[in-house]
Write an enzyme that holds these catalytic residues in place. Structure first.
Site, mmCIF file in Angstrom:
data_model
loop_
_atom_site.group_PDB
_atom_site.id
_atom_site.type_symbol
_atom_site.label_atom_id
_atom_site.label_comp_id
_atom_site.label_asym_id
_atom_site.label_seq_id
_atom_site.Cartn_x
_atom_site.Cartn_y
_atom_site.Cartn_z
ATOM 1 N N LEU A 126 0.850 -1.201 0.000
ATOM 2 C CA LEU A 126 0.000 0.000 0.000
ATOM 3 C C LEU A 126 0.880 1.243 0.000
ATOM 4 C CD1 LEU A 126 -2.804 -0.980 2.545
ATOM 5 C CD2 LEU A 126 -2.566 -1.545 0.114
ATOM 6 N N ARG A 165 2.568 14.738 6.274
ATOM 7 C CA ARG A 165 3.435 15.147 7.379
ATOM 8 C C ARG A 165 4.921 15.208 6.999
ATOM 9 N NH1 ARG A 165 1.648 11.145 11.904
ATOM 10 N NH2 ARG A 165 0.786 10.013 10.123
ATOM 11 N N LYS A 193 5.595 10.346 -0.361
ATOM 12 C CA LYS A 193 6.313 9.813 0.804
ATOM 13 C C LYS A 193 7.211 8.621 0.483
ATOM 14 C CE LYS A 193 4.065 7.761 4.334
ATOM 15 N NZ LYS A 193 3.365 7.750 5.632
ATOM 16 N N THR A 203 -7.328 1.396 4.787
ATOM 17 C CA THR A 203 -6.397 0.359 4.319
ATOM 18 C C THR A 203 -7.106 -0.840 3.673
ATOM 19 O OG1 THR A 203 -6.262 -0.312 6.646
ATOM 20 C CG2 THR A 203 -4.395 0.909 5.778
ATOM 21 N N GLY A 214 -2.499 0.543 16.001
ATOM 22 C CA GLY A 214 -3.585 -0.375 16.326
ATOM 23 C C GLY A 214 -3.100 -1.341 17.403
ATOM 24 N N ARG A 269 32.098 11.280 -8.866
ATOM 25 C CA ARG A 269 30.699 11.441 -9.284
ATOM 26 C C ARG A 269 30.287 10.316 -10.234
ATOM 27 N NH1 ARG A 269 30.605 17.120 -11.657
ATOM 28 N NH2 ARG A 269 28.504 16.434 -12.216
ATOM 29 N N TYR A 295 39.987 18.440 -11.977
ATOM 30 C CA TYR A 295 38.661 18.002 -12.415
ATOM 31 C C TYR A 295 38.829 17.166 -13.668
ATOM 32 C CZ TYR A 295 34.105 17.779 -14.527
ATOM 33 O OH TYR A 295 32.964 17.304 -15.097
ATOM 34 N N ASN A 331 49.921 10.281 -15.914
ATOM 35 C CA ASN A 331 50.113 11.076 -14.700
ATOM 36 C C ASN A 331 49.554 12.470 -14.947
ATOM 37 O OD1 ASN A 331 51.028 12.531 -12.505
ATOM 38 N ND2 ASN A 331 52.978 11.441 -12.403
ATOM 39 N N ALA A 349 48.945 18.432 -10.766
ATOM 40 C CA ALA A 349 48.054 19.219 -9.906
ATOM 41 C C ALA A 349 47.382 20.328 -10.703
ATOM 42 C CB ALA A 349 48.852 19.822 -8.763
HETATM 43 C C1 UD1 Z 1 -2.072 1.521 10.275
HETATM 44 C C2 UD1 Z 1 -2.901 0.422 10.943
HETATM 45 C C3 UD1 Z 1 -2.514 0.306 12.423
HETATM 46 C C4 UD1 Z 1 -1.026 0.033 12.525
HETATM 47 C C5 UD1 Z 1 -0.232 1.085 11.784
HETATM 48 C C6 UD1 Z 1 1.224 0.678 11.702
HETATM 49 C C7 UD1 Z 1 -5.055 0.299 9.805
HETATM 50 C C8 UD1 Z 1 -6.489 0.696 9.852
HETATM 51 N N1 UD1 Z 1 -4.311 0.715 10.809
HETATM 52 O O1 UD1 Z 1 -2.441 2.746 10.896
HETATM 53 O O2 UD1 Z 1 -3.232 -0.743 13.037
HETATM 54 O O3 UD1 Z 1 -0.641 -0.020 13.897
HETATM 55 O O4 UD1 Z 1 -0.693 1.235 10.432
HETATM 56 O O5 UD1 Z 1 2.008 1.691 11.175
HETATM 57 O O6 UD1 Z 1 -4.666 -0.402 8.905
HETATM 58 N N2 UD1 Z 1 -3.080 3.691 2.756
HETATM 59 C C9 UD1 Z 1 -3.572 3.698 1.478
HETATM 60 N N3 UD1 Z 1 -4.873 4.065 1.275
HETATM 61 C C10 UD1 Z 1 -5.704 4.411 2.285
HETATM 62 C C11 UD1 Z 1 -5.175 4.413 3.599
HETATM 63 C C12 UD1 Z 1 -3.870 4.041 3.789
HETATM 64 O O7 UD1 Z 1 -2.859 3.365 0.537
HETATM 65 O O8 UD1 Z 1 -6.872 4.722 2.012
HETATM 66 C C13 UD1 Z 1 -1.679 3.284 2.961
HETATM 67 C C14 UD1 Z 1 -0.796 4.416 3.435
HETATM 68 O O9 UD1 Z 1 -0.153 5.037 2.343
HETATM 69 C C15 UD1 Z 1 0.209 3.684 4.310
HETATM 70 C C16 UD1 Z 1 -0.579 2.518 4.866
HETATM 71 O O10 UD1 Z 1 -1.669 2.317 3.997
HETATM 72 O O11 UD1 Z 1 1.295 3.159 3.551
HETATM 73 C C17 UD1 Z 1 -1.058 2.735 6.292
HETATM 74 O O12 UD1 Z 1 -1.889 3.861 6.348
HETATM 75 P P1 UD1 Z 1 -1.800 4.896 7.531
HETATM 76 O O13 UD1 Z 1 -2.801 5.962 7.285
HETATM 77 O O14 UD1 Z 1 -0.385 5.286 7.765
HETATM 78 O O15 UD1 Z 1 -2.333 3.993 8.750
HETATM 79 P P2 UD1 Z 1 -2.023 4.197 10.286
HETATM 80 O O16 UD1 Z 1 -3.023 5.151 10.840
HETATM 81 O O17 UD1 Z 1 -0.599 4.451 10.500
#
Ligand code: UD1
Ligand code: MG
Length: 453
Positions: free
Chosen positions: A11, A18, A25, A84, A144, A319, A352, A363, A366
């Site tokens: 996901l 934030r 992110k 989620t 959670g 580089r 450079y 060689n 400098a």
């Molecule tokens: C979630 C868990 C929580 C757990 C925590 C761990 C759920 C409801 N809660 O909470 O139990 O302790 O992660 O870090 O699952 N995302 C989507 N689409 C959405 C919502 C979320 O893609 O509609 C993705 C976010 O980008 C992220 C992940 O799911 O990668 C988790 O979402 P986030 O909002 O961070 O959940 P938490 O509140 O942290």
């Protein structure tokens, strides 16, 4: 886990507000690679291991990163962020194909390991319908909470919905889960949104499973492995954990570092045997360092290959596109870019060398500069094997210095110098009329040009 097929859904649709950044992110880097790349690297791969990534509607850059890392992966767009469970169902089409194991992970937990995915899959083999990755949080706020009755996981309570007693629980959901792939779709579709946030929580799968008399279990891991990144401060903490891991692995592989805490490595850095890295060295992505090479203090290296017994720095900057042959010496305040230096070549001070090929044993004195850019395009400098370029020379590209040629110090070389020739080409400051004049001498080696030492 041979024989069982898997689908992993990562996901990554979150905005990451934030982070206070225009960059999605999951594309922020840890140890030189995106958060997403670390997660994808840990997911099961090979025959029978499918991968799907759920991304946000305006996340073309995330899609490109998935393509780059895993061309075999499918991407699905979650148009509205409704939680989620809703995000997982964006990949419904992939789930419906019915792998044995359905794994769900978050794109913002970069420290997760491949071994942990395998540990989570093990209970499924023994008949569990769901395995949840748990950890003991130093501060559980926001996570959670895992509710256990006897040895059964009976529910996961999100922070916003938890009672005071439930909030005191420090066993938390890391976010990584493994479902019985045959049942997963039916279970996740039963999840509703009657909760404080009005979201479809994947965590409610646990209650659905228990209501059906099926089994959900917890597999525990350390908090360090499941740190989620929501802020720049957490990004820096994850970097620190990752750097500690990389330094430990490098030391275990035989790299000598007298101050490892000051050395920054990338996740893909590779080392030969008997490599030494002095303090305050920064190594970015795409670096290989061969046997016996020494990286002296305060050097900065990105996308470069360093040959056997080469010596780099102190204070060198390599580089992208730098390739150093065996025994090459790059000294202090030398910068290289898109440059190949063959075995034994030396650039010891203040130079450079860009868009260049330097032959074996050449060689470079400098202060030598390859003038590779005229403000419009980049041009190549070729320096033949065994050539000697005197100090403070400017090599105006495109230009070739033949093998064995000798360039007098202070030259501004604008035309090719034949092999084994002695060349000096300098601007005189002013002539009697007040204009600039140039002198150019190219001679055979038996007669050195004036000042051509
Ligand atoms: C979630 C868990 C929580 C757990 C925590 C761990 C759920 C409801 N809660 O909470 O139990 O302790 O992660 O870090 O699952 N995302 C989507 N689409 C959405 C919502 C979320 O893609 O509609 C993705 C976010 O980008 C992220 C992940 O799911 O990668 C988790 O979402 P986030 O909002 O961070 O959940 P938490 O509140 O942290
Ligand atoms: Mg989160």
């Amino acid at each position: 886990m041979t024989g069982r097929t898997s689908l992993t859904i990562v996901l990554a649709a979150g905005e990451g507000t934030r982070m206070r950044s225009a960059v999605p992110k999951v594309l922020h880097p840890v140890a030189g690679q995106s958060l997403l790349s670390h997660v994808l690297a840990a997911t099961p791969k090979g025959a029978g291991a499918a991968l799907a990534v759920v991304i946000g509607p305006d996340h073309k850059a995330v899609e490109d990163e998935v393509r780059r890392l895993r061309p075999d992966a499918a991407t699905f767009v979650q148009r509205e962020r409704l939680g989620t469970a809703h995000a997982v169902l964006a990949a419904r089409e992939a789930i419906a194909r019915g792998a044995d194991d359905l794994l769900v992970a978050f794109g913002d937990t970069p420290l997760i390991s491949a071994a942990t995915f395998e540990r989570l899959r093990a209970p499924l083999k023994k008949g569990a319908s769901l395995a949840v990755l748990g950890f003991r949080a130093a501060d559980p706020t926001g996570y959670g909470r895992l509710l256990i009755a006897g040895d059964q996981l009976v529910a996961i309570r999100e922070q916003a919905d938890a009672s005071a007693a439930e909030r005191a629980i420090n066993l938390c959901n890391a976010g990584v889960m493994a479902f019985d792939g045959r049942r997963a779709l039916e279970i996740i579709e039963k999840i509703g949104n009657a909760n404080a946030k009005g979201e479809y929580y994947l965590t409610d799968a646990v209650a659905v499973i228990c209501a059906q008399g099926l089994e959900a279990v917890v597999i525990e891991t350390s908090e360090d492995e499941v740190r989620g990144i929501n802020t720049k401060a957490q990004l820096a903490e994850a970097e620190a954990v990752m750097q500690a891991r990389l330094r430990k692995a490098a030391l275990e592989a035989g790299v000598t570092m007298i101050a490892p805490d000051t050395v920054y490595l990338a996740a893909d850095t590779t080392f030969g045997s008997d490599v030494t890295i002095e303090p305050f060295v920064v190594i970015g992505p795409g670096v290989t360092i061969a046997d016996g090479a020494v990286i002296h203090a305060f050097s900065h290296i990105v996308q470069a290959s360093i040959g056997k017994k080469a010596s780099v720095g102190p204070y060198a900057r390599l580089r992208p596109g730098t390739s150093l042959g065996e025994g090459v010496r790059i000294g202090n305040f030398v910068e290289t870019k898109a440059a190949t230096l063959e075995a034994g070549a030396k650039v010891n001070h203040l130079s450079y060398i860009g868009d260049a090929h330097v032959g074996a044993g050449a060689n470079i004195g400098a202060g030598t500069i390859t003038c590779n850019y005229d403000g419009f395009a980049k041009y190549k400098t070729e320096i033949g094997a065994g050539a000697f370029v005197g100090t403070n020379s400017s090599l105006v590209a495109p230009v070739k210095i033949g093998k064995g040629a000798y360039v007098g110090s202070g030259s501004v070389i604008t035309r090719d110098v034949p092999a084994d020739a002695l060349a000096v080409e300098r601007s005189q400051q002013t002539n009697r009329e007040g204009g600039a004049s140039r002198i150019r001498e190219i001679k055979t080696k038996d007669k050195a040009p004036k000042g051509g030492q």
